[in-house]
Write an enzyme that holds these catalytic residues in place. Structure first.
Site, PDB file in Angstrom:
ATOM      1  N   ASP A  58       5.619 -16.245   3.008  1.00 28.20           N
ATOM      2  CA  ASP A  58       6.421 -15.176   3.586  1.00 28.20           C
ATOM      3  C   ASP A  58       6.354 -14.002   2.614  1.00 28.20           C
ATOM      4  O   ASP A  58       6.893 -14.072   1.506  1.00 28.20           O
ATOM      5  CB  ASP A  58       7.870 -15.670   3.752  1.00 28.20           C
ATOM      6  CG  ASP A  58       8.786 -14.592   4.313  1.00 28.20           C
ATOM      7  OD1 ASP A  58       8.375 -13.404   4.376  1.00 28.20           O
ATOM      8  OD2 ASP A  58       9.923 -14.936   4.683  1.00 28.20           O
ATOM      9  N   ILE A  59       5.713 -12.914   3.044  1.00 28.58           N
ATOM     10  CA  ILE A  59       5.487 -11.790   2.123  1.00 28.58           C
ATOM     11  C   ILE A  59       6.785 -11.074   1.743  1.00 28.58           C
ATOM     12  O   ILE A  59       6.797 -10.262   0.819  1.00 28.58           O
ATOM     13  CB  ILE A  59       4.483 -10.749   2.692  1.00 28.58           C
ATOM     14  CG1 ILE A  59       4.967 -10.193   4.037  1.00 28.58           C
ATOM     15  CG2 ILE A  59       3.089 -11.338   2.792  1.00 28.58           C
ATOM     16  CD1 ILE A  59       4.604  -8.749   4.274  1.00 28.58           C
ATOM     17  N   ASN A  85      -1.175  -6.235   6.141  1.00 29.97           N
ATOM     18  CA  ASN A  85      -1.168  -6.048   7.600  1.00 29.97           C
ATOM     19  C   ASN A  85       0.069  -6.666   8.266  1.00 29.97           C
ATOM     20  O   ASN A  85       0.467  -6.227   9.347  1.00 29.97           O
ATOM     21  CB  ASN A  85      -2.451  -6.668   8.169  1.00 29.97           C
ATOM     22  CG  ASN A  85      -2.354  -6.942   9.650  1.00 29.97           C
ATOM     23  OD1 ASN A  85      -2.510  -6.042  10.465  1.00 29.97           O
ATOM     24  ND2 ASN A  85      -2.064  -8.195  10.013  1.00 29.97           N
ATOM     25  N   TYR A 149      11.428   0.518  12.799  1.00 29.30           N
ATOM     26  CA  TYR A 149       9.972   0.353  12.650  1.00 29.30           C
ATOM     27  C   TYR A 149       9.317   1.651  12.151  1.00 29.30           C
ATOM     28  O   TYR A 149       8.503   1.635  11.222  1.00 29.30           O
ATOM     29  CB  TYR A 149       9.395  -0.069  13.998  1.00 29.30           C
ATOM     30  CG  TYR A 149       7.917  -0.365  13.994  1.00 29.30           C
ATOM     31  CD1 TYR A 149       7.425  -1.547  13.452  1.00 29.30           C
ATOM     32  CD2 TYR A 149       7.002   0.522  14.574  1.00 29.30           C
ATOM     33  CE1 TYR A 149       6.061  -1.832  13.477  1.00 29.30           C
ATOM     34  CE2 TYR A 149       5.652   0.249  14.604  1.00 29.30           C
ATOM     35  CZ  TYR A 149       5.180  -0.936  14.055  1.00 29.30           C
ATOM     36  OH  TYR A 149       3.842  -1.216  14.078  1.00 29.30           O
ATOM     37  N   LYS A 153       7.215   2.184   8.680  1.00 34.33           N
ATOM     38  CA  LYS A 153       5.809   2.590   8.656  1.00 34.33           C
ATOM     39  C   LYS A 153       5.621   3.950   7.968  1.00 34.33           C
ATOM     40  O   LYS A 153       4.561   4.219   7.397  1.00 34.33           O
ATOM     41  CB  LYS A 153       5.242   2.604  10.078  1.00 34.33           C
ATOM     42  CG  LYS A 153       5.169   1.202  10.702  1.00 34.33           C
ATOM     43  CD  LYS A 153       4.281   0.271   9.898  1.00 34.33           C
ATOM     44  CE  LYS A 153       4.060  -1.068  10.560  1.00 34.33           C
ATOM     45  NZ  LYS A 153       3.164  -1.950   9.787  1.00 34.33           N
TER      46      LYS A 153
HETATM   47  N1  LIG Z   1      -0.378  -3.898  17.974  1.00 35.18           N
HETATM   48  C1  LIG Z   1      -0.186  -2.589  17.845  1.00 35.18           C
HETATM   49  O1  LIG Z   1      -0.204  -1.823  18.827  1.00 35.18           O
HETATM   50  C2  LIG Z   1       0.059  -2.002  16.491  1.00 35.18           C
HETATM   51  C3  LIG Z   1       0.080  -0.607  16.387  1.00 35.18           C
HETATM   52  C4  LIG Z   1       0.299  -0.033  15.155  1.00 35.18           C
HETATM   53  C5  LIG Z   1       0.483  -0.815  14.038  1.00 35.18           C
HETATM   54  N2  LIG Z   1       0.463  -2.176  14.156  1.00 35.18           N
HETATM   55  C6  LIG Z   1       0.686  -2.951  12.935  1.00 35.18           C
HETATM   56  O2  LIG Z   1      -0.413  -3.828  12.743  1.00 35.18           O
HETATM   57  C7  LIG Z   1       0.032  -5.009  12.078  1.00 35.18           C
HETATM   58  C8  LIG Z   1      -0.388  -6.247  12.855  1.00 35.18           C
HETATM   59  O3  LIG Z   1       0.177  -6.184  14.144  1.00 35.18           O
HETATM   60  P1  LIG Z   1      -0.274  -7.135  15.345  1.00 35.18           P
HETATM   61  O4  LIG Z   1      -0.162  -6.336  16.559  1.00 35.18           O
HETATM   62  O5  LIG Z   1      -1.547  -7.804  15.015  1.00 35.18           O
HETATM   63  O6  LIG Z   1       0.944  -8.170  15.330  1.00 35.18           O
HETATM   64  P2  LIG Z   1       0.977  -9.751  15.618  1.00 35.18           P
HETATM   65  O7  LIG Z   1       2.404 -10.039  15.931  1.00 35.18           O
HETATM   66  O8  LIG Z   1      -0.076 -10.125  16.607  1.00 35.18           O
HETATM   67  O9  LIG Z   1       0.591 -10.388  14.204  1.00 35.18           O
HETATM   68  C9  LIG Z   1       1.405 -10.207  13.064  1.00 35.18           C
HETATM   69  C10 LIG Z   1       1.186 -11.373  12.114  1.00 35.18           C
HETATM   70  O10 LIG Z   1       2.047 -11.177  10.974  1.00 35.18           O
HETATM   71  C11 LIG Z   1       2.617 -12.440  10.644  1.00 35.18           C
HETATM   72  N3  LIG Z   1       3.869 -12.238   9.897  1.00 35.18           N
HETATM   73  C12 LIG Z   1       5.052 -11.802  10.388  1.00 35.18           C
HETATM   74  N4  LIG Z   1       5.974 -11.795   9.414  1.00 35.18           N
HETATM   75  C13 LIG Z   1       5.373 -12.241   8.281  1.00 35.18           C
HETATM   76  C14 LIG Z   1       5.810 -12.475   6.955  1.00 35.18           C
HETATM   77  N5  LIG Z   1       7.083 -12.251   6.593  1.00 35.18           N
HETATM   78  N6  LIG Z   1       4.928 -12.943   6.040  1.00 35.18           N
HETATM   79  C15 LIG Z   1       3.646 -13.192   6.396  1.00 35.18           C
HETATM   80  N7  LIG Z   1       3.164 -13.000   7.650  1.00 35.18           N
HETATM   81  C16 LIG Z   1       4.021 -12.524   8.582  1.00 35.18           C
HETATM   82  C17 LIG Z   1       2.837 -13.112  11.990  1.00 35.18           C
HETATM   83  O11 LIG Z   1       3.014 -14.515  11.876  1.00 35.18           O
HETATM   84  C18 LIG Z   1       1.559 -12.721  12.723  1.00 35.18           C
HETATM   85  O12 LIG Z   1       0.529 -13.663  12.497  1.00 35.18           O
HETATM   86  C19 LIG Z   1       1.550  -4.864  11.936  1.00 35.18           C
HETATM   87  O13 LIG Z   1       1.860  -4.349  10.658  1.00 35.18           O
HETATM   88  C20 LIG Z   1       1.897  -3.848  12.996  1.00 35.18           C
HETATM   89  O14 LIG Z   1       3.073  -3.143  12.700  1.00 35.18           O
HETATM   90  C21 LIG Z   1       0.253  -2.784  15.354  1.00 35.18           C
END
Ligand SMILES: NC(=O)c1ccc[n+]([C@@H]2O[C@H](COP(=O)([O-])OP(=O)(O)OC[C@H]3O[C@@H](n4cnc5c(N)ncnc54)[C@H](O)[C@@H]3O)[C@@H](O)[C@H]2O)c1
Length: 245
Positions: A58-59, A85, A149, A153
């Site tokens: 857990d980061i 990420n 959020y 960010k």
């Molecule tokens: N999907 C989008 O449209 C989008 C847009 C902009 C930014 N982002 C950013 O991209 C990144 C990835 O998003 P995604 O869409 O792939 O999300 P996702 O929910 O598909 O994947 C996120 C991953 O992070 C892991 N995670 C959550 N909390 C954690 C913790 N405390 N320690 C370690 N791992 C943890 C989850 O288990 C999951 O595997 C995020 O930072 C998100 O904010 C996503």
């Protein structure tokens, strides 16, 4: 180890998984960090244990992050790339938002990334080499229902810029990628009508794919970017331009 070592957080699913697969294709050995052991081990099985390893961490937990880096240093003796990420959403209009949902989003998205950066910085500064890539979001500019959020960010961008200044003299670059609407489990949490509206507001009228972000990360952590640091690069189908139509 002969191969470069990359840490990717939130690597079990979505964008993190695509980034991990891409860095493995680029020839790096990838340490998949996630809190989801089922998806994490599935992703590891897909990539192969000769090309990656999975760390259940857990980061947002300082002691877990410290233990992670101790273990990585012991096993590999180097960290070439860190991709922060992992992230979550807990959306609501501010008048309906619990302060616990503000705290959790800041704790994981911002403090978690900072904790990872601190440990990586200590090692990369000594190595006099390294690349840190933080995943922000186009939403840092503001999205209704995302005061927590967007703040997290925006914080990532400030963290990236300040750390780029601190690590610049040590040959360590720090950049951010700001994705727009990307098709993952995170965006599947959105209501159908909200998603349709968001896609309609895109200059491209499409959502991006996790691979679109992965390609940019691959470029930014490559040896071709020695003179790029402190930057935020958008992968958002043009949303950040801000044009209404
Ligand atoms: N999907 C989008 O449209 C989008 C847009 C902009 C930014 N982002 C950013 O991209 C990144 C990835 O998003 P995604 O869409 O792939 O999300 P996702 O929910 O598909 O994947 C996120 C991953 O992070 C892991 N995670 C959550 N909390 C954690 C913790 N405390 N320690 C370690 N791992 C943890 C989850 O288990 C999951 O595997 C995020 O930072 C998100 O904010 C996503």
């Amino acid at each position: 180890m002969e191969k470069q070592i990359a840490i990717v957080t939130g690597a079990a699913n979505g964008i993190g998984k695509a980034i991990s697969q891409r860095l493995v294709a680029d020839g790096l050995f990838v340490l998949l960090v996630d809190v989801d052991p089922i998806s994490g081990n599935k992703t590891l099985a897909e990539i192969g244990t000769d090309k990656a390893a999975f760390y259940l961490t857990d980061i947002s937990d300082e002691s877990q992050v410290k233990a992670l880096f101790q273990s990585i240093e012991k096993s590999y003796g180097q960290i070439d790339v860190l991709v922060n990420n992992a992230g979550i959403i807990r959306d609501n209009m501010i008048w309906n938002m619990d302060s616990a949902d503000f705290d959790l989003v800041i704790k994981i998205n911002l403090k978690g990334s900072w904790l990872m950066c601190r440990e990586a910085a200590r090692i990369m500064k000594q190595q006099k080499a390294g690349r840190i890539l933080n995943i922000s979001s186009r939403a840092w500019m503001g999205n209704k229902g995302q005061t927590n959020y967007s703040a997290s960010k925006a914080g990532i961008i400030g963290l990236t810029r300040a750390l780029a200044l601190e690590l610049g003299p040590y040959n360590v670059s720090v950049n951010a990628v700001a994705p727009g609407l990307i098709d993952t489990a995170l965006t599947k949490e959105l209501k159908k009508e909200v998603l349709e509206k968001l896609v309609g507001a895109q200059p491209t009228k499409t959502m991006g794919k996790p691979e679109d972000v992965a390609h940019m990360v691959s470029f930014l952590v490559s040896p071709h970017t020695n003179f790029i640091t402190g930057q935020t690069i958008y992968v958002d189908g043009g949303k950040s331009i801000g044009a209404g139509i």
